[in-house]
Design an enzyme around this catalytic site. Structure first.
Site, PDB file in Angstrom:
ATOM      1  N   SER A 218     -10.591  -0.732   3.573  1.00 31.55           N
ATOM      2  CA  SER A 218      -9.958  -0.788   4.680  1.00 31.55           C
ATOM      3  C   SER A 218      -9.410   0.722   5.395  1.00 31.55           C
ATOM      4  O   SER A 218      -8.829   1.301   4.611  1.00 31.55           O
ATOM      5  CB  SER A 218      -8.592  -1.602   4.455  1.00 31.55           C
ATOM      6  OG  SER A 218      -9.230  -2.886   3.797  1.00 31.55           O
TER       7      SER A 218
ATOM      8  N   ARG B 171       0.865  -1.204   0.124  1.00 32.32           N
ATOM      9  CA  ARG B 171       0.080   0.046   0.092  1.00 32.32           C
ATOM     10  C   ARG B 171       0.736   1.281   0.113  1.00 32.32           C
ATOM     11  O   ARG B 171       0.706   2.399   0.584  1.00 32.32           O
ATOM     12  CB  ARG B 171      -1.010   0.004   1.235  1.00 32.32           C
ATOM     13  CG  ARG B 171      -1.618  -0.997   1.251  1.00 32.32           C
ATOM     14  CD  ARG B 171      -2.839  -1.223   0.055  1.00 32.32           C
ATOM     15  NE  ARG B 171      -3.707  -2.467   0.230  1.00 32.32           N
ATOM     16  CZ  ARG B 171      -3.537  -3.564  -0.169  1.00 32.32           C
ATOM     17  NH1 ARG B 171      -2.402  -3.714  -0.969  1.00 32.32           N
ATOM     18  NH2 ARG B 171      -4.175  -4.571  -0.013  1.00 32.32           N
TER      19      ARG B 171
ATOM     20  N   GLU C 193      -4.628   3.585   6.260  1.00 33.37           N
ATOM     21  CA  GLU C 193      -4.305   3.615   4.611  1.00 33.37           C
ATOM     22  C   GLU C 193      -4.880   4.752   3.942  1.00 33.37           C
ATOM     23  O   GLU C 193      -4.032   5.286   2.993  1.00 33.37           O
ATOM     24  CB  GLU C 193      -5.129   2.277   4.095  1.00 33.37           C
ATOM     25  CG  GLU C 193      -4.807   1.850   3.139  1.00 33.37           C
ATOM     26  CD  GLU C 193      -5.656   0.557   2.653  1.00 33.37           C
ATOM     27  OE1 GLU C 193      -5.459  -0.499   3.161  1.00 33.37           O
ATOM     28  OE2 GLU C 193      -6.566   0.678   1.607  1.00 33.37           O
TER      29      GLU C 193
HETATM   30  C1  LIG Z   1     -15.282  -0.126  -0.752  1.00 30.32           C
HETATM   31  C2  LIG Z   1     -14.182   0.193  -1.052  1.00 30.32           C
HETATM   32  C3  LIG Z   1     -13.167  -0.836  -1.082  1.00 30.32           C
HETATM   33  C4  LIG Z   1     -11.650  -0.760  -1.296  1.00 30.32           C
HETATM   34  N1  LIG Z   1     -10.882  -1.746  -1.518  1.00 30.32           N
HETATM   35  C5  LIG Z   1      -9.734  -1.613  -1.644  1.00 30.32           C
HETATM   36  C6  LIG Z   1      -8.839  -2.796  -1.978  1.00 30.32           C
HETATM   37  O1  LIG Z   1      -9.257  -4.023  -1.963  1.00 30.32           O
HETATM   38  N2  LIG Z   1      -7.547  -2.785  -2.124  1.00 30.32           N
HETATM   39  C7  LIG Z   1      -7.109  -1.337  -2.269  1.00 30.32           C
HETATM   40  O2  LIG Z   1      -5.792  -1.177  -2.414  1.00 30.32           O
HETATM   41  N3  LIG Z   1      -7.658  -0.238  -2.011  1.00 30.32           N
HETATM   42  C8  LIG Z   1      -9.023  -0.482  -1.572  1.00 30.32           C
HETATM   43  N4  LIG Z   1      -9.862   0.685  -1.627  1.00 30.32           N
HETATM   44  C9  LIG Z   1      -9.202   2.048  -1.560  1.00 30.32           C
HETATM   45  C10 LIG Z   1      -9.341   2.743  -2.970  1.00 30.32           C
HETATM   46  O3  LIG Z   1     -10.444   2.226  -3.695  1.00 30.32           O
HETATM   47  C11 LIG Z   1      -7.929   2.919  -3.827  1.00 30.32           C
HETATM   48  O4  LIG Z   1      -6.983   3.554  -2.939  1.00 30.32           O
HETATM   49  C12 LIG Z   1      -8.009   3.628  -5.093  1.00 30.32           C
HETATM   50  O5  LIG Z   1      -7.046   3.338  -5.696  1.00 30.32           O
HETATM   51  C13 LIG Z   1      -8.435   5.036  -4.802  1.00 30.32           C
HETATM   52  O6  LIG Z   1      -8.734   5.546  -6.044  1.00 30.32           O
HETATM   53  P1  LIG Z   1      -9.395   6.801  -6.356  1.00 30.32           P
HETATM   54  O7  LIG Z   1      -9.392   7.526  -7.708  1.00 30.32           O
HETATM   55  O8  LIG Z   1     -10.584   7.113  -5.541  1.00 30.32           O
HETATM   56  O9  LIG Z   1      -8.126   8.134  -5.335  1.00 30.32           O
HETATM   57  P2  LIG Z   1      -8.443   9.261  -4.589  1.00 30.32           P
HETATM   58  O10 LIG Z   1      -9.017   8.820  -3.221  1.00 30.32           O
HETATM   59  O11 LIG Z   1      -9.020  10.400  -5.220  1.00 30.32           O
HETATM   60  O12 LIG Z   1      -7.134   9.896  -4.035  1.00 30.32           O
HETATM   61  C14 LIG Z   1      -6.253   8.893  -3.495  1.00 30.32           C
HETATM   62  C15 LIG Z   1      -4.710   9.282  -3.290  1.00 30.32           C
HETATM   63  O13 LIG Z   1      -4.218   9.347  -4.531  1.00 30.32           O
HETATM   64  C16 LIG Z   1      -3.844  10.710  -5.025  1.00 30.32           C
HETATM   65  N5  LIG Z   1      -4.281  10.449  -6.460  1.00 30.32           N
HETATM   66  C17 LIG Z   1      -5.344  10.335  -6.896  1.00 30.32           C
HETATM   67  N6  LIG Z   1      -5.285  10.193  -8.565  1.00 30.32           N
HETATM   68  C18 LIG Z   1      -3.782  10.777  -8.742  1.00 30.32           C
HETATM   69  C19 LIG Z   1      -3.198  10.978  -9.981  1.00 30.32           C
HETATM   70  N7  LIG Z   1      -4.175  10.816 -10.931  1.00 30.32           N
HETATM   71  N8  LIG Z   1      -2.187  11.352  -9.959  1.00 30.32           N
HETATM   72  C20 LIG Z   1      -1.534  11.475  -8.720  1.00 30.32           C
HETATM   73  N9  LIG Z   1      -1.921  11.162  -7.530  1.00 30.32           N
HETATM   74  C21 LIG Z   1      -3.404  10.870  -7.449  1.00 30.32           C
HETATM   75  C22 LIG Z   1      -4.786  11.590  -4.172  1.00 30.32           C
HETATM   76  O14 LIG Z   1      -4.107  12.794  -4.195  1.00 30.32           O
HETATM   77  C23 LIG Z   1      -4.733  10.812  -3.072  1.00 30.32           C
HETATM   78  O15 LIG Z   1      -3.440  11.387  -2.101  1.00 30.32           O
HETATM   79  C24 LIG Z   1     -11.138   0.449  -1.454  1.00 30.32           C
HETATM   80  C25 LIG Z   1     -12.104   1.666  -1.096  1.00 30.32           C
HETATM   81  C26 LIG Z   1     -13.486   1.688  -0.822  1.00 30.32           C
HETATM   82  C27 LIG Z   1     -14.422   2.501  -0.883  1.00 30.32           C
END
Ligand SMILES: Cc1cc2nc3c(=O)[nH]c(=O)nc-3n(C[C@H](O)[C@H](O)[C@H](O)COP(=O)(O)OP(=O)(O)OC[C@H]3O[C@@H](n4cnc5c(N)ncnc54)[C@H](O)[C@@H]3O)c2cc1C
Length: 349
Positions: free
Chosen positions: A249, A175, A345
């Site tokens: 998580s 992570r 996380e």
């Molecule tokens: C129900 C649920 C289940 C989940 N299950 C998992 C799982 O099984 N495994 C897992 O690893 N994660 C899981 N997650 C967490 C999440 O889905 C991931 O971390 C996902 O990759 C976040 O994507 P996002 O576009 O929503 O990022 P955001 O929440 O918008 O951003 C997260 C971080 O990344 C940065 N960021 C976003 N996009 C970019 C970009 N293009 N360039 C540079 N920085 C960027 C942001 O600044 C921030 O710091 C889960 C979340 C939920 C709600």
């Protein structure tokens, strides 16, 4: 309030006072003073060339499924919406597939399967965008993004230069990546290339998948079956953010030394633990939280999910500070009982 007539800067559209509740899966209230949607690398460079926006502190937002917003955002929010999916190369050892950072991760997983390019099925149904996947090296059901990663393009938020980084340069960890360390907040990932190995090999070592094999009697499932199993398991275990706000998580599973693990087992023989290749042990953070009695409990409107203690949920109207207060209380009890510091996380803003 959203400005009904967004001001334009060159060809950039700047939205003002944008409510972010719909842009974070915990459903937390916060407002972005200014927000620009990024559809191309050139959009980033336009922002940087702008006399005022160029100098403003910036926050990069994808789907908001891994952020806890505790305040309004004075920073310029760059909402990444770069689209596009294509097959870049069909090599004897792998398909190389590219997707824009604003694409929905799960839709890309489903699309690769539809095209006959398996390999991402264990990572089905993870919310969020393709561009955020490398940031925390998303992982689930025995697979991490790093296992299927080829390279990415990222635009530096100071120089505006596009750089391509390979797997070693991204410094993926559990992570974790360069984008949570040295490059945190300093660049926008715009495109990600995935490496889907040929011939396809299923990844079936994870307990829940082994159970599915035993239940169904299918011991050689194809990629589509694994995809369906993963979706079904996730739907049964995790709350759907469309119904109950959450970020999946909330804490990383802590890594401890063999000695520390033995010590905990002596006191709590049922502690869920997994040996790691480097001799350390990974403990199930959800088990530790549950053992401290937190399942189903709440502080204000922020609660611990009653089916999985690792997931914090919005019971309706939660604020970011309530979530942080709850998270800290959980950290303190786990530390008090096990001597282990749980690390969140999601990114807390
Ligand atoms: C129900 C649920 C289940 C989940 N299950 C998992 C799982 O099984 N495994 C897992 O690893 N994660 C899981 N997650 C967490 C999440 O889905 C991931 O971390 C996902 O990759 C976040 O994507 P996002 O576009 O929503 O990022 P955001 O929440 O918008 O951003 C997260 C971080 O990344 C940065 N960021 C976003 N996009 C970019 C970009 N293009 N360039 C540079 N920085 C960027 C942001 O600044 C921030 O710091 C889960 C979340 C939920 C709600």
């Amino acid at each position: 309030m959203q400005d009904p007539t967004p001001a334009t800067a060159g060809t950039l559209v700047v939205e003002h006072d944008v409510p972010l509740r719909q842009h974070n899966t915990f459903g937390l209230p916060a407002t972005a003073r200014r927000l620009v949607r990024i559809a191309t690398e050139a959009d980033v460079r336009r922002v940087l060339a702008h006399p005022e926006l160029g100098r403003a502190p910036k926050f990069v937002l994808g789907g908001g499924s891994n952020v806890i917003l505790t305040r309004d955002m004075p920073e310029l929010v760059l909402k990444v919406e770069v689209r596009g999916r294509r097959l870049v190369a069909e090599r004897p050892d792998a398909y190389i597939v590219e997707a824009g950072a604003g694409e929905c991760w799960h839709e890309v997983v489903a699309w690769t399967l539809d095209q006959g390019w398996p390999g991402l099925e264990n990572l089905a149904l993870i919310p969020g965008t393709v561009g955020a996947a490398p940031v925390q090296n998303i992982g689930a059901y025995g697979l991490e993004l790093a296992d299927r990663f080829e390279s990415l393009d990222t635009v530096d938020l100071v120089t505006g230069r596009t750089v391509t980084l390979n797997r070693a340069q991204c410094r993926f960890g559990y992570r974790d990546s360069l984008f949570k360390g040295a490059l945190a907040g300093k660049s926008v990932i715009t495109r990600v290339r995935l490496r889907l190995p040929r011939p396809w090999q299923p990844v079936l070592g994870y307990l829940d998948l082994e159970r599915k094999m035993a239940e169904t009697g299918q011991h050689a499932p194809d990629a589509r079956t694994i995809f369906d199993w993963v979706c079904a398991i996730r739907r049964a275990k995790l709350p759907d953010p469309a119904e109950i706000g959450n970020v999946g998580s909330f804490f990383k599973n802590p890594l401890v030394s063999a000695e520390q693990c033995r010590d905990i087992i002596t006191r709590d023989p049922h502690v869920v633990h997994y040996p790691m290749p480097d001799g350390q042990f990974k403990l199930a953070a959800g088990w530790l939280i549950d053992a401290c009695g937190w399942k189903g409990k709440a502080i204000g409107h922020a609660g611990v999910y009653d089916r999985q203690a690792l997931v914090l949920v919005n019971r309706g109207g939660a604020t970011g500070s309530e979530v942080v207060t709850l998270a800290r209380a959980i950290q303190e009890s786990v530390y008090g009982r096990f001597g282990i510091r749980l690390e969140p996380e999601p990114v807390i803003v």
